[in-house]
Design a protein around this motif. Sequence first.
Motif: not given
Length: 197
Positions: A39-45, A86-96, A158-166
């Motif tokens: 399970v992955i979870y976090g906050n998205f701006i 956000f809170t999602y189920a995900l297969e184990p692994g490395t993600y880009a 916390t994912w800061h996507f409120d600017t172009g440089l995340v």
Amino acid sequence: MKHLLTAFFILLAIVAKGQNFEQLKEVGSNDAVASGQAVIYGNFIQRLGFSSGGFPQDIRIVNVETKEAFAFRVKPTFKSAKENTFTYALEPGTYAILNYWWTQSKWYGGKIFTEPILKGVDATDDSDKRVSSGQINPDEIKYYVFTVEPNTVNYLGTWHFDTGLVSFTDDKIQFDEMIKDKYKRLDLSTAKTVLPK
């Protein structure tokens, strides 16, 4: 091998606009970690506040080993809050992290943006055109990646996507306190902190 992997990611990021991504399953308030899953979870701006209108926003990721592409919603439809969990189920692994898909509300409907997310590159600078034209050296492209293991809960920050440089920050203590009553079967106190790097 490094050049092949880099070329794969560049190609995938450029053609991703027309590709179908499998939507991750959102974790409900009574869901537990399924056996063998993560399970992955976090906050998205998000980039926009009210000018995003009621349009949803997604993040698209790819499993580095299997090359499977996924999307998950970081701003629900009809919500205008600048920050969303956000809170999602995900297969184990490395993600880009491939790209950020969002819509800006306009008087005629909306303008859709698909921004590749590259380390040290401003996503608002038409980076996909700069890569395909050779202005950005493919050998220097780096993607944000994260790894999740089976049977774990993973705080992605916390994912800061409120600017172009995340950027990504660790606000786990405060964030867990804010959402702990929502997820009754997830033990957030044992969650691993896995910020994309």
